[in-house]
Design a protein around this motif. Structure first.
Motif, PDB file in Angstrom:
ATOM      1  N   ILE A  12      20.218 130.347  15.022  1.00 32.21           N
ATOM      2  CA  ILE A  12      19.763 131.215  13.201  1.00 32.21           C
ATOM      3  C   ILE A  12      18.686 131.862  13.533  1.00 32.21           C
ATOM      4  O   ILE A  12      18.497 132.803  12.749  1.00 32.21           O
ATOM      5  N   SER A  13      17.752 131.597  14.551  1.00 29.97           N
ATOM      6  CA  SER A  13      16.055 131.570  15.147  1.00 29.97           C
ATOM      7  C   SER A  13      17.126 133.820  15.760  1.00 29.97           C
ATOM      8  O   SER A  13      16.537 134.168  15.456  1.00 29.97           O
ATOM      9  N   THR A  14      17.468 132.946  16.637  1.00 30.30           N
ATOM     10  CA  THR A  14      18.280 134.523  17.821  1.00 30.30           C
ATOM     11  C   THR A  14      18.198 135.716  16.470  1.00 30.30           C
ATOM     12  O   THR A  14      18.008 136.454  16.724  1.00 30.30           O
ATOM     13  N   ILE A  15      19.597 135.105  15.498  1.00 34.24           N
ATOM     14  CA  ILE A  15      20.218 136.353  14.550  1.00 34.24           C
ATOM     15  C   ILE A  15      19.367 136.769  13.801  1.00 34.24           C
ATOM     16  O   ILE A  15      19.178 137.859  13.393  1.00 34.24           O
ATOM     17  N   SER A  16      18.148 135.865  12.952  1.00 35.30           N
ATOM     18  CA  SER A  16      17.071 136.362  12.703  1.00 35.30           C
ATOM     19  C   SER A  16      16.334 137.507  12.891  1.00 35.30           C
ATOM     20  O   SER A  16      16.373 138.633  12.261  1.00 35.30           O
ATOM     21  N   VAL A  17      15.661 136.602  14.299  1.00 38.18           N
ATOM     22  CA  VAL A  17      14.944 137.158  14.962  1.00 38.18           C
ATOM     23  C   VAL A  17      15.713 138.956  15.598  1.00 38.18           C
ATOM     24  O   VAL A  17      14.913 139.963  15.106  1.00 38.18           O
ATOM     25  N   CYS A  18      17.104 138.875  15.382  1.00 37.20           N
ATOM     26  CA  CYS A  18      17.035 140.214  16.925  1.00 37.20           C
ATOM     27  C   CYS A  18      17.912 141.121  15.123  1.00 37.20           C
ATOM     28  O   CYS A  18      17.714 142.124  15.710  1.00 37.20           O
ATOM     29  N   SER A  19      18.394 140.453  13.860  1.00 37.06           N
ATOM     30  CA  SER A  19      18.266 141.082  12.952  1.00 37.06           C
ATOM     31  C   SER A  19      16.906 142.362  11.997  1.00 37.06           C
ATOM     32  O   SER A  19      17.233 142.796  12.333  1.00 37.06           O
ATOM     33  N   VAL A  20      16.361 141.103  12.457  1.00 36.53           N
ATOM     34  CA  VAL A  20      14.528 141.756  11.861  1.00 36.53           C
ATOM     35  C   VAL A  20      14.461 143.081  13.195  1.00 36.53           C
ATOM     36  O   VAL A  20      14.040 144.009  12.619  1.00 36.53           O
TER      37      VAL A  20
END
Length: 409
Positions: A12-20
């Motif tokens: 979840i953190s990876t998806i969030s950081v990459c999205s931002v």
């Protein structure tokens, strides 16, 4: 359990950081492109305001006459630096009448004609043709097009974006490394709470199982001494009910763990489904409910056969309990991309159900909470079994009917 939570947290953190970071980079690209166009358009506007030419200066710094034409009397603006450009004047047939190309090394008429035609195809006042930013304007009674060389500006823009991409990528990698390092501490409170809950259920199983067994044994002794009694029967029923509940809670707790307890082996899912359906035929007939099945033959599956049979049993037991009188129950097992098990039954009160809560533990559709042989954990166990086999269960409703669909991968 901790490993599973950490994996989800990191994902979840990876998806969030990459999205931002992706959104930031896209915004930078859009702003950079807009700024590039604005800069090139400003240069083109200055050249257009000077009539499509950029006059030379003599040694004294004064504008000197350009070859092939008189000196412009008024110079409104000058580009902030010596821009490379050329201007094309067109005749009524859209063919080139004159080219001003003193600020570029060389441009032949054929190449200029190609640029003009490409610019006209865009049907816009401004735009890009190759590395040139063009602007169409009227010069007297003639149509003219100025082409400003944007190769250098584009190169600088691309270098900036590449630098930004490298910086954002490095920042993202650094953040993800920190997340991976700190993820264990982040999920530890949740994991600890879950472990305590699971340990409590396990301890309760050991602490309650022995006294319950003794109570039920003593009831048999009391009944043999004093004969049958409705009070003894009530105590035995409640004792058996509590014993069943404890067993289901322990099973659900084990299902929540990782797949260490699964006995994976190939088996014939079609035969397992037909066997389970046949076990419920008598119960359905006794309650005047029609139970039918459509099972594709010879479906092979790798999984825990005992748990898959239990999943089917839970769905069938739920269908028989809540099916309308003289209603129909249909079991469908088929294989396309994945194996699909569907159990559907008629239920006139389907519109009153809160479908999203049916898989919650201890939830029962019966608001009065009267005991009907169900504790409200069966569907939770069924979903846990499906998830341990890389699948899931969903619920849907039709007109006067409800269905459960399990997909196994």
């Amino acid at each position: 359990m901790i490993y599973s939570l950490r994996r989800k947290f990191i994902l979840i953190s990876t998806i969030s950081v990459c999205s931002v970071l992706l959104v930031i980079f896209m915004v930078m690209c859009v702003m950079n492109y807009a700024q590039l166009n604005h800069t090139m358009d400003a240069l083109a506007d200055v050249i257009v305001s000077n009539g499509g030419i950029f006059p030379k200066r003599d040694q004294s710094g004064r504008p000197s006459p350009s070859k092939g034409g008189p000196l412009m009397k008024v110079i409104k603006k000058e580009p902030p630096f010596a821009a490379h450009f050329f201007t094309v004047w067109l005749g009524t047939d859209n063919r080139i009448k004159k080219i001003y190309d003193e600020s570029v090394f060389s441009i032949d008429e054929a190449q200029a004609q190609d640029y003009v035609e490409d610019a006209q195809k865009k049907n816009r006042e401004r735009g890009w043709v190759s590395d040139y930013r063009f602007r169409m304007f009227r010069s007297g009674d003639q149509m003219a097009v100025v082409f400003v060389d944007g190769e250098m500006n584009r190169m600088l823009s691309n270098r900036f974006l590449l630098t930004a991409l490298l910086v954002l990528s490095g920042s993202g990698i650094a953040v993800l490394i920190l997340i991976m390092i700190s993820s264990k501490k982040a999920v530890y409170p949740v994991a600890e709470s879950y472990e305590k809950q699971r340990q409590f259920i396990t301890d309760a199983n050991h602490e309650l199982k022995t006294p319950l067994t003794l109570i039920l044994s003593d009831l048999d002794i009391v009944e043999s001494e004093f004969g049958k009694s409705e009070w003894i029967d009530d105590m035995r029923i409640e004792g058996e009910r509590m014993k069943t509940l404890i067993h289901q809670l322990v099973l659900l707790s084990r299902m929540d763990e990782d797949q260490a307890n699964l006995r994976i082996c190939p088996f014939d899912l079609s035969n397992a489904a037909l066997d389970t359906v046949s076990e419920f035929q008598a119960l359905a007939f006794e309650q005047k409910k029609n139970l039918a099945a459509q099972v594709e033959p010879t479906i092979e599956y790798h999984g825990d056969e005992g748990l898959i049979r239990r999943l089917l049993s839970i769905l069938l037991d739920n269908a028989v309990k809540y099916c309308d009188d003289n209603g129909k129950i249909m079991v469908t097992v088929k294989q396309k991309r994945h194996i699909s098990i569907t159990v559907e039954n008629t239920y006139s009160s389907v519109d009153s159900l809160e479908l999203e809560k049916l898989f919650d533990r201890f939830y029962r559709a019966d608001k009065s909470r009267t005991f009907n042989g169900s504790f409200g954990v069966g569907l939770s166990i069924a979903r846990a079994i499906a998830k341990n086999h890389h699948g899931d269960i969903s619920v849907y409703k039709k007109e006067r009917a409800i269905g459960f669909k399990a997909e196994l991968k």
